[in-house]
Write a protein that holds these residues in place. Structure first.
Motif, short mmCIF file in Angstrom:
data_model
loop_
_atom_site.label_atom_id
_atom_site.label_comp_id
_atom_site.label_asym_id
_atom_site.label_seq_id
_atom_site.Cartn_x
_atom_site.Cartn_y
_atom_site.Cartn_z
N THR A 108 13.33 0.94 9.89
CA THR A 108 11.94 0.75 9.23
C THR A 108 11.24 2.21 8.72
O THR A 108 11.29 3.03 9.37
N LEU A 109 11.07 2.13 7.47
CA LEU A 109 10.30 3.35 6.77
C LEU A 109 8.96 2.93 6.70
O LEU A 109 8.65 1.96 6.30
N LEU A 110 8.16 3.88 7.33
CA LEU A 110 6.56 3.60 7.76
C LEU A 110 5.73 4.55 6.80
O LEU A 110 6.28 5.63 7.06
N ILE A 111 4.63 4.21 6.30
CA ILE A 111 3.66 5.24 5.69
C ILE A 111 2.38 4.58 6.18
O ILE A 111 1.97 3.37 6.40
N ALA A 112 1.46 5.39 6.49
CA ALA A 112 0.06 5.17 6.73
C ALA A 112 -0.83 5.57 5.96
O ALA A 112 -0.88 7.01 5.74
N ARG A 113 -1.73 4.94 4.92
CA ARG A 113 -2.53 5.33 4.03
C ARG A 113 -3.61 4.40 3.87
O ARG A 113 -3.52 3.14 4.35
N PRO A 114 -4.90 4.94 3.86
CA PRO A 114 -5.91 3.70 3.52
C PRO A 114 -5.83 3.31 2.12
O PRO A 114 -5.48 3.81 1.24
N ALA A 115 -6.17 1.85 2.22
CA ALA A 115 -6.16 1.22 0.83
C ALA A 115 -7.04 1.72 -0.07
O ALA A 115 -6.55 1.76 -1.63
N ALA A 116 -8.29 2.36 0.35
CA ALA A 116 -9.19 2.77 -0.62
C ALA A 116 -8.77 3.89 -1.48
O ALA A 116 -9.26 4.20 -2.61
N GLU A 117 -7.84 4.64 -0.96
CA GLU A 117 -7.24 6.02 -1.54
C GLU A 117 -5.96 5.62 -2.25
O GLU A 117 -5.59 6.58 -2.81
N CYS A 118 -5.59 4.55 -2.08
CA CYS A 118 -4.24 4.27 -2.71
C CYS A 118 -4.39 3.53 -4.12
O CYS A 118 -4.19 2.40 -4.01
N GLN A 119 -4.84 4.29 -5.01
CA GLN A 119 -4.91 3.53 -6.30
C GLN A 119 -3.78 4.19 -7.49
O GLN A 119 -3.32 5.12 -6.95
N ARG A 159 19.23 -3.84 5.61
CA ARG A 159 19.02 -3.41 6.94
C ARG A 159 17.74 -2.53 6.96
O ARG A 159 17.39 -2.21 8.08
N VAL A 160 17.23 -2.02 6.03
CA VAL A 160 15.95 -1.42 5.81
C VAL A 160 14.54 -2.12 5.48
O VAL A 160 14.63 -2.95 4.40
N GLN A 161 13.54 -1.99 6.25
CA GLN A 161 12.23 -2.56 5.76
C GLN A 161 11.22 -1.61 5.66
O GLN A 161 11.47 -0.55 6.12
N LEU A 162 10.13 -1.67 4.81
CA LEU A 162 9.24 -0.92 4.22
C LEU A 162 7.75 -1.35 4.87
O LEU A 162 7.55 -2.50 4.86
#
Length: 218
Positions: A83-94, A120-123
């Protein structure tokens, strides 16, 4: 034969010879055991004294020891997947927010780049503020088109605290985090738009996929 030898009883002579042979045998056995144990001793010395580097990577930073991930934080199965994981607020992801879009784009392209191994990889995108994802972003990075699963922070306060501590260990909260099939965080990857660094990330993931099948249940 000397007079002194004539004065030594035969039983004593035999006993001395036997004792000498026993000592030689014990010494040989000790040397043999040391030779057999040398690799083990060396590995313990390297692990506890020198400390391992944890292997080499092309670009990502290995986490040592790995940091266990709790699937309950995400409500998404993690075991058996890389698993490739990223953590970001939706409001800042425009769309105009290049930093966030670069992270999503990089993850999507790395998954595509591993070709036949991409299943074999999930996002995973952890939406840090729980706000609706921008429609343009959703079209380009939804699960059907790009393979992204978007999840919110845990609602349980204890789980949320545990997740945030896990996410931000070693100051890696803004980076892409790679979770192995066990599941545990074992590498974090800086966001980059460099073609050379992208190739290095691809090599890191390809190497892991090639060498590690243990724990996968695909």
């Amino acid at each position: 034969m000397s007079d002194k030898e004539l004065l030594i009883p035969a039983s004593q002579t035999d006993s001395s010879a036997i004792n000498a042979q026993t000592r030689r045998g014990r010494l040989q056995m000790l040397l043999l055991l040391l030779a057999c144990a040398a690799p083990v001793i060396a590995s313990y010395f390297a692990y506890y004294v020198i400390k391992p580097e944890g292997g080499k990577t092309n670009f990502g930073t290995l986490v040592h020891p790995v940091q266990s991930a709790n699937p309950a934080w995400f409500g998404v199965p993690l075991q058996g997947k890389w698993t490739l994981l990223i953590a970001r607020p939706a409001a800042e992801c425009q769309i105009k927010d290049e930093k966030c879009i670069e992270a999503l784009f990089l993850m999507r392209q790395v998954k595509v780049a591993v070709g036949r191994e991409s299943s074999r990889v999930q996002l995973l995108w952890v939406n840090m503020d729980g706000k609706p994802v921008d429609l343009e972003v959703a079209k380009a990075y939804d699960e059907k088109v790009a393979g992204f699963k978007v999840v919110s922070l845990p609602t349980d306060s204890k789980q949320r605290t545990e997740f945030l501590e896990w996410l931000n260990k070693e100051g890696a909260g803004e980076q892409i985090q790679l979770i192995d099939p066990s599941p545990a965080k074992m590498m974090y990857i800086p966001v980059t738009n460099s073609p050379k660094e992208f190739a290095s990330i691809k090599k890191d993931l390809e190497k892991l996929l090639r060498l590690n099948h243990k724990g996968e249940n695909l």
